[in-house]
Design an enzyme around this catalytic site. Structure first.
Site, short mmCIF file in Angstrom:
data_model
loop_
_atom_site.label_atom_id
_atom_site.label_comp_id
_atom_site.label_asym_id
_atom_site.label_seq_id
_atom_site.Cartn_x
_atom_site.Cartn_y
_atom_site.Cartn_z
CD GLU A 194 -2.47 -1.04 2.84
OE1 GLU A 194 -2.12 -0.18 3.68
OE2 GLU A 194 -3.32 -1.89 3.06
CE LYS A 220 5.79 5.49 6.74
NZ LYS A 220 4.96 6.32 7.52
CG ASP A 260 4.28 12.56 4.69
OD1 ASP A 260 4.31 12.32 5.90
OD2 ASP A 260 5.08 13.32 4.11
CE1 TYR A 319 -2.91 3.16 8.88
CE2 TYR A 319 -2.93 4.86 7.20
CZ TYR A 319 -2.61 4.44 8.47
OH TYR A 319 -2.00 5.29 9.33
CE LYS A 359 10.29 7.37 6.69
NZ LYS A 359 9.47 8.39 7.32
CB CYS A 394 25.64 44.26 8.68
SG CYS A 394 23.94 44.33 8.09
CB CYS A 417 23.86 48.81 8.24
SG CYS A 417 24.26 47.71 9.60
CB CYS A 451 23.47 43.08 11.76
SG CYS A 451 23.57 44.88 11.78
CB CYS A 475 20.55 47.33 10.46
SG CYS A 475 20.80 46.08 9.21
S1 IVH Z 1 -0.40 0.36 8.92
C1 IVH Z 1 0.76 -1.30 13.40
N1 IVH Z 1 -0.62 1.48 6.58
O1 IVH Z 1 2.78 5.19 9.11
C2 IVH Z 1 0.88 -0.11 12.52
N2 IVH Z 1 0.34 2.78 8.34
O2 IVH Z 1 5.29 4.56 10.63
C3 IVH Z 1 -0.12 -0.18 11.42
N3 IVH Z 1 0.90 5.08 7.67
O3 IVH Z 1 1.55 5.34 12.38
C4 IVH Z 1 0.05 0.94 10.48
N4 IVH Z 1 0.23 4.91 5.58
O4 IVH Z 1 0.42 6.75 10.62
C5 IVH Z 1 -0.20 1.65 7.85
N5 IVH Z 1 -0.93 2.32 4.44
C6 IVH Z 1 -0.53 2.50 5.70
C7 IVH Z 1 0.02 3.71 6.16
C8 IVH Z 1 0.45 3.81 7.49
C9 IVH Z 1 0.76 5.72 6.50
C10 IVH Z 1 1.50 5.69 8.88
C11 IVH Z 1 0.74 5.48 10.14
C12 IVH Z 1 1.69 4.83 11.09
C13 IVH Z 1 3.01 5.18 10.49
C14 IVH Z 1 4.02 4.13 10.86
#
Ligand code: IVH
Length: 701
Positions: free
Chosen positions: A108, A110, A112, A220, A307, A401, A404, A419, A425
């Site tokens: 999936e 991740k 942000d 998720y 990541k 600076c 000035c 400065c 200034c």
């Molecule tokens: S599963 C037991 N799925 O990433 C933890 N986390 O570094 C289950 N996050 O705290 C988390 N996308 O805030 C999961 N597709 C995804 C995610 C996800 C972002 C975040 C989440 C978690 C952090 C972990």
């Protein structure tokens, strides 16, 4: 029946809301949607007895101030192990297969943003809690109710009666750009990235503000006892049917090659997504296998995050500017050959300070790597030495600076050069005036940065106090102004004389005295005169004021020029005293309190203000005259002992709040029944479990 019509409208609006926000396929026009909503709002206003916190009308939020209670998670919110290396990721998967054999994996994105846990009871949203420290989070339900992709009532009827679902609150790029543009126009500090903006918005006091910020929520993960699913995919498919927004950007993978392909695809393709992502999460699909794998101390052994590396670009440094800020701090900034990075063209990058420049050994005309970290301005991370011109020479940091010519100084413990010529200034003078007129300070409309420069160039203002001597006939003839603008400016300068003391104090621009500190100082000292007379020790008595801030305040008031400006502002009639506290009741009439320690929901000065507002008195020390000691965390043991000896009632913050709400008659325990301070703290964190239930922390699925 009115109630039937209300129920039908709520159902219909929730359905269209889902079609529009989750599925992106509206069935009715905005106009028709608004008409239905208006009908519902009218009926609800006429029949407050049918109020329901989960009505779709709550999505606009309210201006009532939110209180964020700390609540305990029924199931802890763990984090994920993460890696930047495909090799480590492959090892992680091999370990899984060694333990449980071949496993189906789900990849999936991740997301942000900021993690959230939503609790549903009987198909209705009951509570939304932030991750917090993983065991306790903040209850942000009122704010989350305004997010249109969070269902308030679930569709279908096969949901478990009580369960949690977890996901991420996100701020899409479009909302983020709009928000920062608005903040820039208002002179407010910008959010560095959508993640900070989402987290900051979730903690807003007014849900009406949250409603306007365009947050989104993708889920998720489910959590609950005995959930009727065997696989992750099955659980998310059901969640989708119940109305949750579940990502489509997933893949089922069986080997490293398939996982790598998913990662490589999204490392590129994510730049076209409307919301921020920072990696890929790889999870075991089968719940029985997950149970066998279990957890380490911090994270599940059945999932891991890969990541993405921050995007980098290689470009040339053409020159270096040295910028002088309002406080005199000097920041070196590199001018670059324009280069495309994460969707925007980068022309400048910060070099932070002399030390950082020396560390990287930055030289003119070097080829350098730029990266967009969490900050707004990109930074230079490395020099490509193989491309360094043969005749290049180390850079000498400036000693004077650039604005000035004054020799620069370095203060102890500070990485930046300063400065010291505060009153002579140009960027410092202009910076202070621009800070003073900001919305959160004196809020003088009609005066922007350019106009301030114009006034300065024409010799009309040299400091903030000069603004109050301006006359319309001086302004009107200036280029780009004219009668109308001149009149507006003068009117708004006049209006600023009514701005409360705490904002005037913030506007003075004392180093380290931000908006919050200014408020604390105003609450504590109540007037500029008292603040100016305060010793270092007395300054440190105010909430959140430590030695660093105290010294900056002393330094500010020791400067002749500042004293002259203050005298001038006083003459102009600005507010130098905090507003009278309104007496809200006489519930505490005749009672003396001592506040001690740190509190979860109020600052010490806020508690003191509440006591005074209800007719009570605050005393500094424990003595025979004291009726109540409000005890917080980290309170000195000597004070506690003395209070016990004198038989003073010792109460927690919660008990104090209850006394206010319920009146003195329900005053809590006297000395003999009271609890130790550790317990006082514990009792403030009321867990989120339902009455009569204990909270099982293990059975996630
Ligand atoms: S599963 C037991 N799925 O990433 C933890 N986390 O570094 C289950 N996050 O705290 C988390 N996308 O805030 C999961 N597709 C995804 C995610 C996800 C972002 C975040 C989440 C978690 C952090 C972990």
């Amino acid at each position: 029946m009115i109630k039937d019509e209300i129920d039908a409208l709520r159902k219909e609006l929730e359905y269209h809301n889902y079609k529009y926000y989750v599925e992106n396929s509206p069935e009715i026009s905005d106009f028709d949607f608004d008409a239905l909503m208006r009908r519902l709002q009218d009926l609800e206003a006429a029949h407050p007895e049918f109020y329901d916190p989960n009505s779709p009308s709550v999505r606009v939020g309210s201006d009532l101030s939110n209180e964020f209670k700390t609540v305990e998670h029924r199931f802890p919110m763990r984090s994920l192990g993460n890696t930047y290396s495909l090799e480590e990721l492959h090892e992680f998967i091999e370990r899984i297969e060694r333990e449980v054999g071949e496993a189906t994996l789900v990849c999936e994105l991740k997301f942000d943003g900021t993690a959230i846990s939503l609790t549903y009871e009987h198909g209705c949203l009951l509570r939304a809690v932030t991750r917090g420290d993983g065991t306790h989070g903040d209850d942000v339900t009122a704010n989350v109710r305004t997010i249109r992709t969070v269902p308030l009532q679930l569709q279908g009827d096969d949901w478990p009666d009580y369960f949690e679902i977890r996901g991420e609150i996100l701020m899409p790029y479009a909302s983020f750009d709009r928000l920062n543009a608005e903040r820039e126009a208002a002179g407010d500090p910008l959010f560095a990235n959508p993640r900070n903006a989402a987290a900051g918005t979730l903690k807003q006091q007014s849900s009406a503000v949250v409603a306007k910020r365009g947050l989104d929520c993708t889920l998720y993960q489910l959590a609950g006892e005995n959930l009727p699913f065997e696989t992750h995919r099955e659980s998310l498919q059901k969640a989708r049917e119940w109305g949750f927004k579940i990502s489509d950007h997933t893949a089922v993978c069986h080997n490293n090659a398939e996982i790598d392909a998913f990662i490589n695809h999204w490392d590129e393709a994510r730049h076209a997504l409307p919301f921020p992502t920072d990696g890929v999460v790889i999870k075991v699909d089968d719940f029985a296998l997950r149970r066998r794998l279990g957890f380490t101390a911090k994270a599940p052994k059945w999932a891991v995050a890969y990541k993405f590396k921050a995007e980098q670009a290689l470009t040339r440094i053409n020159s270096i500017d040295y910028q002088v800020g309002r406080t005199g701090a000097v920041t070196p900034v590199a001018n670059l050959d324009p280069v495309l990075l994460a969707g925007t063209t980068v022309r400048r990058a910060t070099l932070h300070n002399a030390e950082q420049m020396a560390l990287l050994d930055i030289r003119l005309h070097d080829m350098v790597y730029v990266e967009k970290g969490g900050e707004i301005i990109p930074k230079i991370t490395e020099v490509e030495l193989s491309e360094r011109p043969a005749d290049s020479k180390p850079l000498e940091y400036i000693t004077r600076c650039p604005e000035c010519g004054t020799p620069l100084v370095r203060y102890e413990g500070e990485a930046k050069h300063y400065c010291p010529n505060q009153s002579g200034c140009r960027p410092q003078i202009l910076g202070r005036i621009i800070h003073f007129i900001r919305r959160k300070a004196l809020d003088i409309d009609g005066l922007g940065e350019e106009t301030v420069e114009l006034l300065y160039e024409n010799g009309l203002v040299k400091d903030i106090a000069d603004l109050y001597d301006l006359r319309q006939e001086q302004l009107a003839p200036l280029p780009r102004l004219g009668e109308k603008s001149a009149e507006n400016i003068i009117r708004s300068i006049e209006k600023s004389k009514k701005v409360p003391f705490r904002r005037v104090l913030f506007g003075l621009g004392i180093r380290f005295v931000g908006e919050t500190t200014a408020k604390y100082l105003s609450d504590h000292f109540r007037s500029l005169d008292t603040l100016m007379k305060a010793s270092r020790e007395e300054l440190c008595q105010a909430d959140e004021v430590g030695e660093k801030i105290a010294d900056a305040i002393l330094e500010y008031f020791a400067d002749e020029n500042n004293l002259r400006i203050i005298a001038h502002l006083r003459e102009a009639g600005l507010q130098f005293e905090a507003e009278e506290r309104k007496q809200s009741s006489s519930a505490f009439e005749g009672l003396n309190f001592v506040i001690s320690g740190k509190f979860a929901n109020h600052s010490r000065d806020e508690l003191k203000a509440l006591i005074e507002a209800h007719g009570g008195k605050n005393l500094a020390a424990v003595s025979g005259n004291v009726d109540y000691l409000v005890a917080g965390d980290n309170m000195g043991p000597a004070k506690l002992k003395k209070a016990e000896k004198l038989n003073i009632r010792i109460i927690s913050e919660d008990e104090f709040t209850r006394m206010l709400e319920e009146g003195i008659s329900k005053a809590p325990a006297t000395h003999s029944e009271k609890v130790a301070p550790e317990e006082v703290q514990l009792r403030e964190n009321v867990p989120a479990t339902r009455a009569g239930e204990n909270s099982p922390q293990t059975s996630l699925f």
